[in-house]
Motif scaffolding. Sequence first.
Motif, PDB file in Angstrom:
ATOM      1  N   LEU A 164     -17.315 -40.841  16.373  1.00 21.67           N
ATOM      2  CA  LEU A 164     -16.002 -40.518  16.970  1.00 21.67           C
ATOM      3  C   LEU A 164     -15.058 -40.010  16.193  1.00 21.67           C
ATOM      4  O   LEU A 164     -15.167 -40.188  14.948  1.00 21.67           O
ATOM      5  CB  LEU A 164     -15.647 -42.035  17.627  1.00 21.67           C
ATOM      6  CG  LEU A 164     -16.187 -42.641  18.594  1.00 21.67           C
ATOM      7  CD1 LEU A 164     -15.416 -43.951  18.985  1.00 21.67           C
ATOM      8  CD2 LEU A 164     -16.363 -41.729  19.900  1.00 21.67           C
ATOM      9  N   LYS A 183      -9.262 -40.511  14.628  1.00 24.16           N
ATOM     10  CA  LYS A 183      -8.131 -41.113  15.300  1.00 24.16           C
ATOM     11  C   LYS A 183      -8.351 -42.264  16.425  1.00 24.16           C
ATOM     12  O   LYS A 183      -7.973 -43.291  16.541  1.00 24.16           O
ATOM     13  CB  LYS A 183      -7.073 -40.055  15.874  1.00 24.16           C
ATOM     14  CG  LYS A 183      -5.928 -40.511  16.703  1.00 24.16           C
ATOM     15  CD  LYS A 183      -5.278 -39.466  17.455  1.00 24.16           C
ATOM     16  CE  LYS A 183      -4.083 -40.197  18.222  1.00 24.16           C
ATOM     17  NZ  LYS A 183      -3.576 -39.031  19.025  1.00 24.16           N
ATOM     18  N   GLU A 184      -9.601 -41.899  17.124  1.00 30.13           N
ATOM     19  CA  GLU A 184     -10.039 -42.739  18.091  1.00 30.13           C
ATOM     20  C   GLU A 184     -10.787 -44.067  17.567  1.00 30.13           C
ATOM     21  O   GLU A 184     -10.663 -45.001  18.060  1.00 30.13           O
ATOM     22  CB  GLU A 184     -11.032 -41.945  19.076  1.00 30.13           C
ATOM     23  CG  GLU A 184     -11.582 -42.595  20.301  1.00 30.13           C
ATOM     24  CD  GLU A 184     -12.298 -41.617  21.202  1.00 30.13           C
ATOM     25  OE1 GLU A 184     -12.859 -42.357  22.125  1.00 30.13           O
ATOM     26  OE2 GLU A 184     -12.627 -40.819  20.668  1.00 30.13           O
ATOM     27  N   GLU A 240      -7.949 -46.192  16.583  1.00 29.90           N
ATOM     28  CA  GLU A 240      -7.269 -47.006  17.913  1.00 29.90           C
ATOM     29  C   GLU A 240      -8.081 -48.084  18.128  1.00 29.90           C
ATOM     30  O   GLU A 240      -7.571 -49.260  18.476  1.00 29.90           O
ATOM     31  CB  GLU A 240      -7.100 -45.744  18.920  1.00 29.90           C
ATOM     32  CG  GLU A 240      -5.824 -45.047  18.557  1.00 29.90           C
ATOM     33  CD  GLU A 240      -5.820 -43.770  19.604  1.00 29.90           C
ATOM     34  OE1 GLU A 240      -6.835 -43.741  20.502  1.00 29.90           O
ATOM     35  OE2 GLU A 240      -4.922 -43.095  19.506  1.00 29.90           O
TER      36      GLU A 240
END
Length: 169
Positions: free
Chosen positions: A73, A76-77, A80
């Motif tokens: 991934l 940023k993902e 999160e």
Amino acid sequence: SFPTRRSSDLLQGDVGTGKTVVAFLSLLHWIRGTGGQVAYMAPTTILATQVAKKLAEFLEPYGITSALLLGSLKTKEKKEIKSALASGQLSVVVGTHALIQEDTHYKHLSYVIIDEQHRFGVAQRAKLWDKNKEIHPHVLVMTATPIPRTLAMTLYGDLDVSVIDELPV
């Protein structure tokens, strides 16, 4: 409330016997009963992605949040998802080895499901259930590979073995 002692189960059954359905139902029961988090570790990105999609559909009517955490991934993902896990906003995470990385933290990891457990080493499995030392998560390992009870106890310690020995009708 959370368990004070880790318990372990081995669910064994051929491909297509319904081990994943049992896992989904057990994690739903677990979350609704304890409010804890669940980690579902799969050995491949393809399997983790398939499980995450089906699980999200299954959990949606219950308002339970889930996510897919993979090493591939975008940064940023991943941040999160890891932040939501650490804060307790995320109830269920499905993934591969990304679930056991040093920077992956859980607020209340209380149930661990390991699919195709033979594809992970003992140390890898232990890293997942040792992520939160004050909570002793229940562990469900699943396999399609027949393992005799005595060998299973030698490899995995004191665990309960359940066998699905027929295909669903």
